[in-house]
Every structure is written in structure tokens, then in C-alpha cells.
Design a protein around this motif. Sequence first.
Motif, short mmCIF file in Angstrom:
data_model
loop_
_atom_site.label_atom_id
_atom_site.label_comp_id
_atom_site.label_asym_id
_atom_site.label_seq_id
_atom_site.Cartn_x
_atom_site.Cartn_y
_atom_site.Cartn_z
N ASP A 42 0.85 -1.19 0.00
CA ASP A 42 0.00 0.00 0.00
C ASP A 42 0.89 1.24 0.00
N ASN A 44 0.09 4.92 -1.01
CA ASN A 44 -0.80 6.00 -1.45
C ASN A 44 0.01 7.29 -1.44
N ALA A 46 -0.61 10.23 -1.88
CA ALA A 46 -1.20 11.39 -1.21
C ALA A 46 -0.93 11.37 0.30
N ASN A 47 -0.60 10.18 0.84
CA ASN A 47 -0.47 10.04 2.30
C ASN A 47 0.92 9.66 2.78
N VAL A 48 1.81 9.27 1.88
CA VAL A 48 3.15 8.88 2.32
C VAL A 48 3.99 10.14 2.59
N TYR A 50 4.10 7.24 5.64
CA TYR A 50 3.23 6.81 6.72
C TYR A 50 3.95 6.91 8.07
N GLN A 55 2.62 -0.12 7.79
CA GLN A 55 1.49 0.33 6.98
C GLN A 55 1.71 0.12 5.48
N TYR A 56 2.97 0.03 5.07
CA TYR A 56 3.25 -0.17 3.65
C TYR A 56 3.01 -1.62 3.21
N LYS A 143 7.78 10.37 -5.63
CA LYS A 143 6.49 11.02 -5.45
C LYS A 143 6.43 12.28 -6.32
#
Length: 365
Positions: A42, A44, A46-48, A50, A55-56, A143
Amino acid sequence: MKQNYFLRSLFILLLFTAFTSCNDDEGYTPVPEPPVQVSPVDVNLANVPYPTLSQYKFFTGDMKNMEPAYKVIPYDLNSTLFTDYAHKKRFVWMPANTSATYNGDANVLDFPNGTVLIKNFYYDNVQPENTRKIIETRLMIMKNGEWIFANYLWNDAQTEATLDMAGKNIELAWIENGVPMNTTYRIPSGNECFTCHKSDEVPSAIGPKPQNLNKSYTYSNGSANQLSRWIQEGYLNTAPQNITSTIDWTDTSKSLDMRVRSYLDINCAHCHKEGAHCDYRPIRLAFNETTDPVNLGVCVEFQQPVGQGQSHIIARGVYQRSMMYYRMNSVEDNERMPLMGRSVKHTEALQMMQQWISGLGEPCP
């Protein structure tokens, strides 16, 4: 004529019987298509980054075992950066249906948006428990077309790692090849990461270049050339040919010159190149540039004296008068090279440098 009609009718009857029996509830059942395997990772954008490493979902099972999840591919380099004898496990992950592009043997691959380079730093035989300890995991995430850094500090229980971009010192004692050692291990801050990982003031990766990746790696299902495996996995869209590669500097069966150039490339070239932190110094230490002895500093006078008795960056035939050797041999903050990532002497590399400099021939004029 009647016989042919009878035979045709019998054939149709048999065919109809076979067809209907295959569709009987107690007979043939069509085999379903196998499910398409999807990576659980995972990322995302927009959110990394984390707050926590878990969470990854890079790893499967107990995270401390560092067993990669589907499409998280392990890799290694021909020669690796020295970080106070820390061991490293490297992985790469890319989003589905994306791949990197070859951009020359000596250049970092062009990675797609969403790529994550994963590097875990750990020690074996850590005292007093004499166990393995993972210290940190460093991520580089592509990113919006630019690398960002995310450093994760592991807890003592080895169950989780937490984002920490402030930097931290950790006292560490361990046994390396039977020799007790200790150091103040430095987890770098974001600014410290950028000091080494930059080119023309833009964040950049260092290791994943074809010249460094062109080697065999033992995967869970057998050995393969890493670049070939990346192509097979869909992670590389071009098959580079006739790569001029670095070597494992610890391989004493190789030429001393190649070993030195490979070591300096991975440990020093990212700062000693155009647009990098030490580009003002008169040496260029990338593997593809050190065929020229002048770029290595051989018989090149240095600009800023540091020690005593040094005459050249590399004083041909006399390692004691070589500034490069002096700085590699120093542990003082204002003298040592590299500037970061090392607080103890790299004994084996110093022995190699002694041998190489001593064998270069007559002293510089």
C-alpha cells in the motif's frame, strides 16, 4: 443409403448424450480461471510517508524476518556502501503496470512514479544478547516525479519501525568476524540524507545503476541475473547490452585497480561529481571516470591541508603522504571521509588502499 442414414443418426445421438452428460450436475464442472495475484503493498502517494513501516505492507509474516511480499523484489549491489559494518537488505517495489527505464550503465535507472527503494540496516551478534538487531529502514519514494526520504527507527522488540526524520544516535556493541566492536550509530536526519543523495540540488538515488546491479542474485526460486529478473518481473522495460560493470571490491581474484575503483565509486562518487556536495574538489570518483588517474587524484596537489606530511590527494607509491588515505583513516568529524555514515575505520578497505597506492610506481615529482 439406409445404412449411411442410420450411422449418421447414431453419431448425432451419441454426441447429444455426451454433451448432456458433461453438463449433468454430477458430471463435468468447468475449471474456473485462477485468480490474478495482486501485490498487498500500500503506497498511497497522497499520504506517504506513513507514520509506521508496517502500513506499507512490504513484508509478509513477522516483519523482523524481512520476508518480502509479492512484487517486493530483493536486490544487491556489486560493491556496497560502508556504514560502520552494518549489514543491509535491499528491496524495490513498483506500482502495477509500471517499469524503470535504462539510462546508461553509470546512471541510476529512471524509475516510475510510486517506486519505493527499501534499505534495511541491521547487525548480527549484537551484545549483550548476541542477537540480530534491525536498527533502521530507509525508504526513498518517487512522489510526483521526485524522490522523498522516509527513515524508520525500529523498536527494541523488533515488531515495528516508526518514522523519524530528526536523526538519532544509538550506542551499539557487537561482534564482527570474532572481533568485539562498538560505535555510536547515526540514523541520519532528512537534511543529512539530502547531503549525499542529491544532484544539482535535486534528491537522487545512488546504488541502483546497471553497472552495480549487473550480477547474479539467489532468489527464493533460484539464481538469476538481477537485470534479467527485473525485466521478467516487469520492473525494467529495456535489456541493456554489454554493460561496463563495477565488481565486488572484496573479491581478491580481481585486479587491484578494479577493486579500488569499484570501492571509491559506491562510497565516494555520489559526493565527488558535478553538482554534488564535494564537486569543488579536483577529483571525480565515478567508476566510468576513474580510468583517468588524474580523476582519482594521483599526483594531484590538494587545496586545503588537513593532516601533516601529505603532499598529494594520492601520493604515488607513498600512502602515508596521500590525503585520501589520511581522511579514510581518520575518525575525526572534521577530517574523515566520507563525511557521514562512518564513525569507525574500515580496516579492510584501508589495507586495500595501502597496497594500491604503494604499487602505483615512482613518487610524484
